[in-house]
Scaffold this active site. Structure first.
Site, PDB file in Angstrom:
ATOM      1  N   CYS A   7      38.222  46.021  51.661  1.00 53.73           N
ATOM      2  CA  CYS A   7      37.495  47.074  52.371  1.00 53.73           C
ATOM      3  C   CYS A   7      38.480  47.941  53.155  1.00 53.73           C
ATOM      4  O   CYS A   7      38.295  49.164  53.244  1.00 53.73           O
ATOM      5  CB  CYS A   7      36.446  46.481  53.305  1.00 53.73           C
ATOM      6  SG  CYS A   7      34.932  45.958  52.463  1.00 53.73           S
ATOM      7  N   ASN A  86      37.766  35.903  39.178  1.00 57.75           N
ATOM      8  CA  ASN A  86      37.711  34.604  39.851  1.00 57.75           C
ATOM      9  C   ASN A  86      36.535  34.619  40.816  1.00 57.75           C
ATOM     10  O   ASN A  86      36.381  35.558  41.603  1.00 57.75           O
ATOM     11  CB  ASN A  86      39.014  34.347  40.605  1.00 57.75           C
ATOM     12  CG  ASN A  86      40.197  34.240  39.662  1.00 57.75           C
ATOM     13  OD1 ASN A  86      40.078  33.681  38.579  1.00 57.75           O
ATOM     14  ND2 ASN A  86      41.324  34.785  40.059  1.00 57.75           N
ATOM     15  N   GLY A  92      39.010  29.765  42.054  1.00 53.57           N
ATOM     16  CA  GLY A  92      40.338  30.269  42.395  1.00 53.57           C
ATOM     17  C   GLY A  92      40.332  31.603  43.115  1.00 53.57           C
ATOM     18  O   GLY A  92      41.373  32.250  43.240  1.00 53.57           O
ATOM     19  N   HIS A  97      36.232  39.900  48.091  1.00 58.31           N
ATOM     20  CA  HIS A  97      35.628  41.207  47.790  1.00 58.31           C
ATOM     21  C   HIS A  97      35.761  41.296  46.273  1.00 58.31           C
ATOM     22  O   HIS A  97      36.890  41.268  45.750  1.00 58.31           O
ATOM     23  CB  HIS A  97      36.390  42.320  48.520  1.00 58.31           C
ATOM     24  CG  HIS A  97      35.875  43.710  48.270  1.00 58.31           C
ATOM     25  ND1 HIS A  97      35.590  44.601  49.299  1.00 58.31           N
ATOM     26  CD2 HIS A  97      35.638  44.385  47.114  1.00 58.31           C
ATOM     27  CE1 HIS A  97      35.190  45.752  48.778  1.00 58.31           C
ATOM     28  NE2 HIS A  97      35.208  45.656  47.453  1.00 58.31           N
ATOM     29  N   HIS A  99      36.445  41.646  42.550  1.00 57.85           N
ATOM     30  CA  HIS A  99      37.464  42.433  41.847  1.00 57.85           C
ATOM     31  C   HIS A  99      37.626  41.893  40.438  1.00 57.85           C
ATOM     32  O   HIS A  99      37.527  40.688  40.204  1.00 57.85           O
ATOM     33  CB  HIS A  99      38.796  42.413  42.594  1.00 57.85           C
ATOM     34  CG  HIS A  99      39.281  41.053  42.974  1.00 57.85           C
ATOM     35  ND1 HIS A  99      38.772  40.363  44.066  1.00 57.85           N
ATOM     36  CD2 HIS A  99      40.210  40.246  42.414  1.00 57.85           C
ATOM     37  CE1 HIS A  99      39.379  39.191  44.150  1.00 57.85           C
ATOM     38  NE2 HIS A  99      40.245  39.080  43.157  1.00 57.85           N
TER      39      HIS A  99
HETATM   40  P1  AMP Z   1      41.823  36.349  43.423  1.00 57.08           P
HETATM   41  O1  AMP Z   1      40.965  36.503  44.660  1.00 57.08           O
HETATM   42  O2  AMP Z   1      42.385  34.973  43.274  1.00 57.08           O
HETATM   43  O3  AMP Z   1      41.159  36.814  42.173  1.00 57.08           O
HETATM   44  O4  AMP Z   1      43.098  37.286  43.581  1.00 57.08           O
HETATM   45  C1  AMP Z   1      43.336  38.144  44.645  1.00 57.08           C
HETATM   46  C2  AMP Z   1      44.436  39.055  44.183  1.00 57.08           C
HETATM   47  O5  AMP Z   1      44.585  40.073  45.156  1.00 57.08           O
HETATM   48  C3  AMP Z   1      45.794  38.386  44.019  1.00 57.08           C
HETATM   49  O6  AMP Z   1      46.238  38.572  42.683  1.00 57.08           O
HETATM   50  C4  AMP Z   1      46.682  39.120  45.027  1.00 57.08           C
HETATM   51  O7  AMP Z   1      48.000  39.320  44.557  1.00 57.08           O
HETATM   52  C5  AMP Z   1      45.935  40.428  45.200  1.00 57.08           C
HETATM   53  N1  AMP Z   1      46.169  41.098  46.465  1.00 57.08           N
HETATM   54  C6  AMP Z   1      46.059  40.580  47.707  1.00 57.08           C
HETATM   55  N2  AMP Z   1      46.329  41.504  48.648  1.00 57.08           N
HETATM   56  C7  AMP Z   1      46.589  42.647  47.975  1.00 57.08           C
HETATM   57  C8  AMP Z   1      46.930  43.977  48.384  1.00 57.08           C
HETATM   58  N3  AMP Z   1      47.061  44.320  49.679  1.00 57.08           N
HETATM   59  N4  AMP Z   1      47.142  44.906  47.431  1.00 57.08           N
HETATM   60  C9  AMP Z   1      47.035  44.582  46.113  1.00 57.08           C
HETATM   61  N5  AMP Z   1      46.695  43.356  45.678  1.00 57.08           N
HETATM   62  C10 AMP Z   1      46.489  42.398  46.588  1.00 57.08           C
HETATM   63 ZN    ZN Z   2      35.281  44.050  51.285  1.00 53.82          ZN
END
Ligand code: AMP
Ligand code: ZN
Length: 111
Positions: A7, A86, A92, A97, A99
């Site tokens: 967010c 995930n 995992g 949020h 994605h």
């Molecule tokens: P997951 O919740 O396990 O599906 O993955 C979260 C993903 O968010 C991971 O691959 C992180 O490398 C990525 N991530 C976390 N913070 C950031 C950020 N500030 N900018 C880009 N990617 C991010």
């Molecule tokens: Zn959010």
């Protein structure tokens, strides 16, 4: 959600390497890529995960999936790509949020 990192990215409070943006979704490169191309597409409106999605999220979920191949191609993934969502701690998920990861261009294939 004030404590949600994605967010904050949507709001422009935390920078990202943006690929695409419209009124509903944002796409940006993953900060820790697991392959030569690794980006994610997120809804701008906060929803924690697929578990929390309801009928009102149907349009944005469809939009994200239809966008995926177009953005993948723009990023040079002519041969195809992986999509990963995930969901929950058991799935995992680390950032709560929703994605969709788009991954390609070589590298390990853990699944
Ligand atoms: P997951 O919740 O396990 O599906 O993955 C979260 C993903 O968010 C991971 O691959 C992180 O490398 C990525 N991530 C976390 N913070 C950031 C950020 N500030 N900018 C880009 N990617 C991010
Ligand atoms: Zn959010």
């Amino acid at each position: 959600m004030s404590d949600c990192i994605f967010c904050k990215i949507v709001a422009g409070d935390i920078p990202c390497n943006r690929i695409y943006e419209d009124d509903d979704v944002l796409a940006f490169h993953d900060i820790h890529p697991v392959a030569p191309v690794h980006f994610m597409i997120i809804p701008k409106a906060h929803v924690a995960s697929l578990t929390e999605c309801a009928a009102e999220h149907q349009a944005v979920l469809g939009k994200i999936l239809l966008l995926a191949p177009n953005l993948a191609k723009e990023q040079g993934l002519d041969d195809g790509f992986r999509t990963v969502i995930n969901t929950g701690k058991g799935g995992g998920q680390e950032v709560f949020h929703l994605h969709v990861h788009i991954i390609g261009g070589g590298g390990p294939r853990p699944l």
